[in-house]
Design a protein around this motif. Structure first.
Motif, PDB file in Angstrom:
ATOM      1  N   GLU A  99      80.327 126.241  94.238  1.00  0.00           N
ATOM      2  CA  GLU A  99      81.528 125.932  94.551  1.00  0.00           C
ATOM      3  C   GLU A  99      81.751 124.350  93.729  1.00  0.00           C
ATOM      4  OE1 GLU A  99      80.328 128.119  98.231  1.00  0.00           O
ATOM      5  OE2 GLU A  99      79.429 126.563  96.830  1.00  0.00           O
ATOM      6  N   ILE A 152      88.717 124.919  96.597  1.00  0.00           N
ATOM      7  CA  ILE A 152      87.684 126.084  96.335  1.00  0.00           C
ATOM      8  C   ILE A 152      87.457 126.293  97.860  1.00  0.00           C
ATOM      9  CG2 ILE A 152      85.605 127.030  95.355  1.00  0.00           C
ATOM     10  CD1 ILE A 152      87.752 126.502  93.140  1.00  0.00           C
ATOM     11  N   ALA A 190      90.107 122.890  83.187  1.00  0.00           N
ATOM     12  CA  ALA A 190      91.141 124.186  82.749  1.00  0.00           C
ATOM     13  C   ALA A 190      92.544 123.400  82.991  1.00  0.00           C
ATOM     14  CB  ALA A 190      90.908 125.239  83.446  1.00  0.00           C
ATOM     15  N   ARG A 191      92.881 122.637  83.956  1.00  0.00           N
ATOM     16  CA  ARG A 191      94.003 122.398  84.538  1.00  0.00           C
ATOM     17  C   ARG A 191      94.345 121.309  83.162  1.00  0.00           C
ATOM     18  NH1 ARG A 191      95.678 118.663  89.575  1.00  0.00           N
ATOM     19  NH2 ARG A 191      98.088 119.304  89.695  1.00  0.00           N
ATOM     20  N   SER A 206      82.765 125.767  90.059  1.00  0.00           N
ATOM     21  CA  SER A 206      83.990 126.390  90.101  1.00  0.00           C
ATOM     22  C   SER A 206      85.121 125.126  90.103  1.00  0.00           C
ATOM     23  CB  SER A 206      84.232 127.202  91.359  1.00  0.00           C
ATOM     24  OG  SER A 206      83.260 128.477  91.066  1.00  0.00           O
ATOM     25  N   LEU A 207      85.015 124.112  90.986  1.00  0.00           N
ATOM     26  CA  LEU A 207      85.983 122.951  91.142  1.00  0.00           C
ATOM     27  C   LEU A 207      86.180 122.330  89.704  1.00  0.00           C
ATOM     28  CD1 LEU A 207      88.422 121.897  92.615  1.00  0.00           C
ATOM     29  CD2 LEU A 207      86.552 120.553  94.196  1.00  0.00           C
ATOM     30  N   GLU A 249      94.891 122.724  79.861  1.00  0.00           N
ATOM     31  CA  GLU A 249      96.419 123.211  79.665  1.00  0.00           C
ATOM     32  C   GLU A 249      97.463 122.250  79.583  1.00  0.00           C
ATOM     33  OE1 GLU A 249      97.081 125.825  83.187  1.00  0.00           O
ATOM     34  OE2 GLU A 249      95.672 126.957  82.727  1.00  0.00           O
ATOM     35  N   LEU A 269      93.519 120.220  94.557  1.00  0.00           N
ATOM     36  CA  LEU A 269      92.695 121.246  94.135  1.00  0.00           C
ATOM     37  C   LEU A 269      91.679 121.630  95.217  1.00  0.00           C
ATOM     38  CD1 LEU A 269      92.427 120.924  90.217  1.00  0.00           C
ATOM     39  CD2 LEU A 269      94.184 122.300  91.369  1.00  0.00           C
ATOM     40  N   GLU A 299      85.256 123.173  86.662  1.00  0.00           N
ATOM     41  CA  GLU A 299      85.866 123.912  85.768  1.00  0.00           C
ATOM     42  C   GLU A 299      87.256 124.268  86.102  1.00  0.00           C
ATOM     43  OE1 GLU A 299      83.564 127.573  85.873  1.00  0.00           O
ATOM     44  OE2 GLU A 299      81.947 126.565  84.496  1.00  0.00           O
ATOM     45  N   ARG A 300      87.814 124.173  87.218  1.00  0.00           N
ATOM     46  CA  ARG A 300      89.303 124.327  87.482  1.00  0.00           C
ATOM     47  C   ARG A 300      89.965 123.105  87.017  1.00  0.00           C
ATOM     48  NH1 ARG A 300      91.988 125.944  93.410  1.00  0.00           N
ATOM     49  NH2 ARG A 300      94.160 125.826  92.709  1.00  0.00           N
ATOM     50  N   ILE A 301      89.398 121.799  87.283  1.00  0.00           N
ATOM     51  CA  ILE A 301      89.933 120.604  86.929  1.00  0.00           C
ATOM     52  C   ILE A 301      89.947 120.646  85.411  1.00  0.00           C
ATOM     53  CG2 ILE A 301      89.489 117.911  87.074  1.00  0.00           C
ATOM     54  CD1 ILE A 301      88.182 118.614  89.785  1.00  0.00           C
TER      55      ILE A 301
END
Length: 284
Positions: free
Chosen positions: A15, A273, A25-26, A18-19, A29, A271, A21-23
């Motif tokens: 987890e 997960i 990626a955000r 995943s979190l 972008e 954000l 990597e989400r940060i």
């Protein structure tokens, strides 16, 4: 530089990755600078992979030029005490892989050099709480006293005297081990206290106290002196996620089957997960 704070990891490695990597990626972008990511303590223990979680956060921090860091939580301090024979392991601990790891000493060295509090852009980050008598500047100064003890050559002696529930209230005249113990207890263990700042360590499984006890969440004490900043903290899974004026509570119970949460301090966007339920009871 955007700044994110992530709640209690407690050894939930998948987890955590995943979190993060989400940060990343955000922010990629958005085309801005790499973000600062701060963790609010309890990196390890009770979850399924404390070793991988600790290694992952250490690697992120060491390669970040100061952008990524973590404050110390009660479980992190517990690991240091167990590793030095000061405290026994408990039945719910998941520390064995760290204690047997070939890089154990490097991990423990890195962990004990983490801060107890971070003040950034009007946000004060701690693991547990802040006594109502303390200003943000005083909190940082007192956190620095504990950090100095942990980083000194006599740090194991400090750990040996760190445990206990007394003194349960702050006094500027406190000295020595009693002073440091009171600071640690506030910053890493406190949930409830009285209007006078007397700490309670019995209430763990609730977000509410019987009014007859005189106890209240530390951040609800009238006139608390950190009202001029937003205090960001974890430690309190029963309280859950709270993003409101003056406080951000980030322990959303990842290890209990809740979510792992991150808040961007720039705009307070969230954000999350979803997490597997690794533990059945809510005790932190």
């Amino acid at each position: 530089m955007p700044t994110y704070v992530i709640g209690d990891l407690q050894g939930c490695h998948g987890e955590t990755v995943s979190l993060v990597e989400r940060i990343l990626a955000r922010e990629a972008e958005r085309g801005g600078e790499p973000p600062s990511i701060l963790f609010c303590g309890d990196l390890i223990n009770r979850g399924p992979d404390s070793l991988s979680t600790l290694r992952y956060v250490q690697a992120l921090a060491q390669g970040s030029a100061g952008r990524i860091d973590a404050v110390l939580g009660n479980h992190d301090l517990h690991l240091l005490a167990v590793a030095n024979g000061i405290r026994p392991e408990s039945g719910s601990d998941t520390l064995d892989t760290i204690l047997r790891a070939p890089d154990r000493e490097a991990l423990l060295h890195w962990l004990r050099h983490r801060p107890m509090a971070i003040l950034r852009a009007g946000h004060l980050l701690v693991h547990g709480g802040v006594l109502p008598q303390w200003t943000a500047a005083q909190t940082m100064a007192l956190a620095g006293e504990v950090e100095a003890a942990l980083r000194s050559e006599h740090w194991t002696g400090f750990l040996a005297e760190m445990y206990g529930n007394q003194p349960d209230r702050w006094d500027d005249d406190l000295r020595g081990a009693a002073r440091l113990r009171c600071i640690v207890n506030a910053l890493t263990r406190m949930r409830f206290c009285t209007a006078e700042g007397v700490m309670d360590f019995k209430m763990k499984e609730s977000a509410h106290a019987d009014p007859a006890t005189g106890l209240m969440p530390w951040f609800e004490v009238p006139g608390r002196r950190t009202a001029d900043v937003t205090v960001v903290f974890g430690h309190w899974s029963a309280l859950g996620l709270q993003v409101k004026p003056g406080i951000i509570a980030l322990d959303s119970g990842c290890v209990w089957g809740g979510q792992l949460s991150a808040v961007c301090l720039d705009d307070h966007s969230l954000l999350q997960i979803p997490c597997t339920q690794y533990r059945q009871a809510k005790i932190s």
